[in-house]
Design a protein around this motif. Structure first.
Motif, PDB file in Angstrom:
ATOM      1  N   ARG A  53      80.981  62.142  68.872  1.00 36.87           N
ATOM      2  CA  ARG A  53      79.772  62.415  69.661  1.00 36.87           C
ATOM      3  C   ARG A  53      79.823  63.809  70.271  1.00 36.87           C
ATOM      4  O   ARG A  53      78.808  64.508  70.317  1.00 36.87           O
ATOM      5  N   HIS A  54      80.991  64.195  70.765  1.00 36.58           N
ATOM      6  CA  HIS A  54      81.135  65.533  71.349  1.00 36.58           C
ATOM      7  C   HIS A  54      80.870  66.605  70.285  1.00 36.58           C
ATOM      8  O   HIS A  54      80.146  67.570  70.537  1.00 36.58           O
ATOM      9  N   THR A  57      77.061  66.670  69.476  1.00 35.96           N
ATOM     10  CA  THR A  57      76.216  67.331  70.477  1.00 35.96           C
ATOM     11  C   THR A  57      76.451  68.841  70.506  1.00 35.96           C
ATOM     12  O   THR A  57      75.499  69.603  70.676  1.00 35.96           O
ATOM     13  N   GLU A  60      74.679  70.211  67.499  1.00 37.93           N
ATOM     14  CA  GLU A  60      73.233  70.175  67.712  1.00 37.93           C
ATOM     15  C   GLU A  60      72.812  71.320  68.631  1.00 37.93           C
ATOM     16  O   GLU A  60      71.799  71.978  68.379  1.00 37.93           O
TER      17      GLU A  60
END
Length: 86
Positions: A53-54, A57, A60
């Motif tokens: 997830r890190h 993000t 992104e």
């Protein structure tokens, strides 16, 4: 005589190691051992997902910055801007 003492020492060492490994295997087969193993597996999965997830993000944010999109917007402006250009 020295050769026999050497091999007796090797035998004692191998026997102690085997006893320790068998004790660990017996402990892992108990309910508490299985709970610890499942808990470790769950912790490792959670850590892997957190790292994913890190990375997601940060990538992104990097893509939004390179495209010039507002990082506080939820992505709808990019879709609207693309639809207005067509």
């Amino acid at each position: 005589m020295l050769k026999k003492i050497f091999w007796v020492g090797i035998g004692i060492g191998v026997g102690a190691l085997a006893y320790r490994k068998l004790s660990e295997a017996k402990d892992m087969a108990s309910p508490a051992g299985l709970n610890r193993a499942v808990g470790r597996l769950g912790d490792e999965a959670a850590a892997t997902l957190a790292a994913f997830r890190h990375g997601m993000t940060s990538k992104e944010a990097e893509l939004r910055a390179s495209l010039g999109l507002d990082p506080t917007d939820s992505g709808s402006a990019g879709r609207h801007a693309a639809s207005r250009e067509n």
